[in-house]
Every structure is written in structure tokens, then in C-alpha cells.
Design a protein around this motif. Sequence first.
Motif, mmCIF file in Angstrom:
data_model
loop_
_atom_site.group_PDB
_atom_site.id
_atom_site.type_symbol
_atom_site.label_atom_id
_atom_site.label_comp_id
_atom_site.label_asym_id
_atom_site.label_seq_id
_atom_site.Cartn_x
_atom_site.Cartn_y
_atom_site.Cartn_z
ATOM 1 N N LEU A 31 -0.092 3.484 -7.996
ATOM 2 C CA LEU A 31 -1.383 3.122 -8.590
ATOM 3 C C LEU A 31 -1.660 1.664 -8.284
ATOM 4 O O LEU A 31 -0.766 0.819 -8.423
ATOM 5 N N LEU A 32 -2.886 1.383 -7.853
ATOM 6 C CA LEU A 32 -3.352 0.004 -7.712
ATOM 7 C C LEU A 32 -4.258 -0.285 -8.899
ATOM 8 O O LEU A 32 -5.314 0.324 -9.040
ATOM 9 N N SER A 56 -8.120 -7.403 -0.995
ATOM 10 C CA SER A 56 -9.175 -6.575 -0.390
ATOM 11 C C SER A 56 -8.638 -5.712 0.753
ATOM 12 O O SER A 56 -9.085 -4.576 0.939
ATOM 13 N N THR A 57 -7.653 -6.220 1.511
ATOM 14 C CA THR A 57 -7.049 -5.389 2.555
ATOM 15 C C THR A 57 -6.144 -4.321 1.947
ATOM 16 O O THR A 57 -6.066 -3.198 2.449
ATOM 17 N N LEU A 58 -5.465 -4.673 0.865
ATOM 18 C CA LEU A 58 -4.626 -3.690 0.166
ATOM 19 C C LEU A 58 -5.481 -2.542 -0.347
ATOM 20 O O LEU A 58 -5.089 -1.364 -0.256
ATOM 21 N N TYR A 59 -6.650 -2.864 -0.881
ATOM 22 C CA TYR A 59 -7.558 -1.829 -1.382
ATOM 23 C C TYR A 59 -7.911 -0.832 -0.281
ATOM 24 O O TYR A 59 -7.937 0.387 -0.511
ATOM 25 N N LEU A 60 -8.165 -1.315 0.923
ATOM 26 C CA LEU A 60 -8.538 -0.424 2.025
ATOM 27 C C LEU A 60 -7.337 0.317 2.598
ATOM 28 O O LEU A 60 -7.486 1.409 3.149
ATOM 29 N N ALA A 103 0.827 -1.206 0.000
ATOM 30 C CA ALA A 103 0.000 0.000 0.000
ATOM 31 C C ALA A 103 0.857 1.251 0.000
ATOM 32 O O ALA A 103 0.534 2.248 -0.656
ATOM 33 N N ARG A 104 1.956 1.221 0.732
ATOM 34 C CA ARG A 104 2.855 2.383 0.804
ATOM 35 C C ARG A 104 3.677 2.529 -0.473
ATOM 36 O O ARG A 104 4.056 3.637 -0.844
ATOM 37 N N PRO A 147 -4.299 5.976 -6.072
ATOM 38 C CA PRO A 147 -5.499 5.815 -6.907
ATOM 39 C C PRO A 147 -5.739 4.341 -7.207
ATOM 40 O O PRO A 147 -4.785 3.562 -7.348
ATOM 41 N N VAL A 148 -7.006 3.956 -7.300
ATOM 42 C CA VAL A 148 -7.371 2.574 -7.600
ATOM 43 C C VAL A 148 -8.114 2.529 -8.933
ATOM 44 O O VAL A 148 -9.082 3.268 -9.130
ATOM 45 N N TRP A 149 -7.645 1.680 -9.832
ATOM 46 C CA TRP A 149 -8.308 1.461 -11.121
ATOM 47 C C TRP A 149 -8.741 0.001 -11.190
ATOM 48 O O TRP A 149 -7.977 -0.900 -10.801
ATOM 49 N N VAL A 150 -9.937 -0.236 -11.678
ATOM 50 C CA VAL A 150 -10.409 -1.607 -11.871
ATOM 51 C C VAL A 150 -10.770 -1.814 -13.334
ATOM 52 O O VAL A 150 -11.285 -0.908 -13.996
#
Length: 424
Positions: free
Chosen positions: A89-90, A113-117, A84-85, A122-125
Motif C-alpha cells: 500500500l502507498l 511522484s515517480t513512485l506513484y506511477l 514500488a515493488r 493500491p494508493v491512498w491519499v
Amino acid sequence: MSFDLSVIPNKNIVLAVTGGIAAYKSAILVRRLKDAGFNIRVVMTQGALAFITPLTFQALSGNPVHTELLNPEAEAGMGHIELARWADLLLVAPATCDTLAKFATGLADDLLSTLYLATKAPVWVVPAMNQQMWAAKATQRNLATLVDDGVHVIMPDSGSQACGDVGLGRMPEPEAIAYQVKAYFHQAQRAIAEKFGLLAGKRVAITAGPTREAIDPVRYISNHSTGKMGFALAAACYAAGAKVTLIAGPVSLDTPNGVRRVNVQSALQMLDQSLAQLQEGCDIFIATAAVADYRVAEVAEHKIKKSGDELAVNLVKNPDIVATIAQQEKRPFMVGFAAETRQVEEYAAGKLVAKKLDMIACNDVSRADIGFASDQNAMTVFFADQYQLDKRDLEKASKQEISQQLVEAIHDALHFNSLKKDEL
């Protein structure tokens, strides 16, 4: 659709691969993102492991693949916090409907799912699933929640699917996804450059390449200039925050990202476009073009037929573009180039004064390693006396590196000029 393959270095992407047949495309996506200069670390869900092996992604990314939430080998055994750190970009591609549901409800029962939180990136799906699963009300409701939460969705394509259905739900091609990722980072870099770059807010006009002076509809007079130096300088000025117009003679080069290009053939056309830039507003004028000194007095209407052993062609002198611009009432900061084969520095220093330039960069084009067609250059930079700046020797380097040093030199002269005005 053509794809911009320019490099964006030193940006970190966590690519999460979830359990769908489209996972094979993610392997290609890793390669495309690596080609663009990104650092890639791959996260795989347990479902993804059923479709493709971690070894594939490890080989392509050059990094170990992450599959477990609590990994003893990760920082403090908490891989999701470490990743996460690290991430800029995820990117979740493919993203199954199960993954979308977990994200939308805040469920945190695995690494992804924990990484997302846990991430601030920024998160792209990139959803990929059966067409009926995509159309389901629950899936669309989860997507709406994610969009409200700030998640960027790359929409699926329509077509035939592995299950035999036809419709929306196919994962887009890796090249298309990589293109969007690169465009995002280019825009982010541009926003920073426009605010903090060395040439932030400046309007720059650059001439580049040769000119062609027609003899008849078939033949012309020209030179060996490829335009590489001018194009590299246009890219460097844009990266420094400037708005750049590139007035290009006939060359076979791609237009640098973000640069406005105007194509010309002759010296007179190049002069007209250069003067037009002054009317539009120009802060810096950089003349890298190798403009033909002479043109044919009268261009033949039809192809000249071969007859006799000699052909006389009357030539007249072309206008000096950089000197003409320098003489205008509202002259910009003037940068000239001198490509010489002997007495390089002496001729360049003379042109600096004679043409009333602010700065001139000269090089010896008789050297095969830095001549017209080379990808490298070495230059000496002179400044007009009022800038009180010593000449600079730019050692042999790529034309991109030389361009960055030239941008720094232009900035230093402009900065000195602004300081003098403040003193007054």
C-alpha cells in the motif's frame, strides 16, 4: 469511536509525507501502524523536510527514510522502483494540493511522484491543506481525476487550522487513519480466507466461558473458566474462512473481529442458543464452555438472609449441551473439550464415545501454567474411530497457536470424511 488494534503481520506500507504542518501527525501514524504489525518505510518530499526531520521517522519505523529520486545506495540507484515493488500500500499522509496535482497530471519530477506511477499497489491519499485550497475548483478537479484512476481518498476533517481559518482541510487523527488501513487489510484477508481457508464456507458455532447458575438475585454457582480458549478458537475459525457464532457465558473479553457474539448466563440459556444455531444451519459445533453440571432447583426471589451456621441448597442436573446437540437428527461435526485434573486422556477418550463426538480436545487444568486463566495451553486431541486419524499431542503454546492447530485437526477430519463419501 473505538479502534481495533488487532495485528496484521507481514504487510508493507510505504508512507509518503509531504510538505504541510500536519506532517507531525504522520509520526504518530507510523507508531499506530507499527503497533498493528505493519512494516513501514517512509518517503519524504523536500517540502516535508521543512516541517519534520527524517531522523524522527527513521527512529519510529526502524528503517532508513527515502528522500531522493536517484539514490546510489538503493537498488540499481532507482529507489522508486525498489519501493514500488516492496509496497502493499502507498499511503500519502498528509497529501498537499501540489502532490494531488502531480498525481492527477502524471508529473514525475521527484521520488514520490515517480513512485506513484511505478507502483502496482493500491494508493491512498489523505489530503490536508487550507480550507480555501481544499475548496478550489482545481483541487476538486484533481481529486475527481484521482478517484477515477482508482485512488482511495480519506476525506479531511473540519475544524480550526494552523493558519487561523476554520473549515474542511484538517488531516484526520492518526488513529482514525490506521483504523481504515487495518479494516482494508482485514477485508482483503477475509476475502482470501472465504475462498481458500481451511474452513471456507463452513458455519461454526462455539460455546465459551463459564455459566452462572443463580441461587438468589445476588449469588450464583460458577467456575474459573475465563473463555480465553473459546475466544481464541473463534478468531482462528474466522481467519480460516468460517462464519462464526460465539455463544459466550459471562466473561470480560473483547469479541474477535468478524465474529457474531451471543451472550448468555445459565446453562439452559446456552442450550437454547446452541439449538437455535442448528436451526440457522451449523456445520461444526465446538463446545469449549465450562458448563455448570448442576443448577439450583428453586432460585430464591429475594436475597437469602444469613441465619444459622448451615444453608442447604437443592441442586438438579443441567442438560449436557454437547451430548444434546450430538443427538440431533441433523447433527453438525461435533468437537468436545475435556478439562480434567487427573486421568485426563482416559476420561477424554470415554467422553468421545459416550457423547458420540467426532473429536475431543483435552487438557489438564490442574497445571498452573495452562490452567483456566493462563494465556497458554497444551492439549491432546482424539478422533472418533471412523476418521482413522491418530491422536495428536499439541505441545504447550499460546492459545492462539493451539487454536490454529485445532482448526487444522478439524479440517483434516472433515477432509477425510469427504474423501470417504467420494469413495462411496
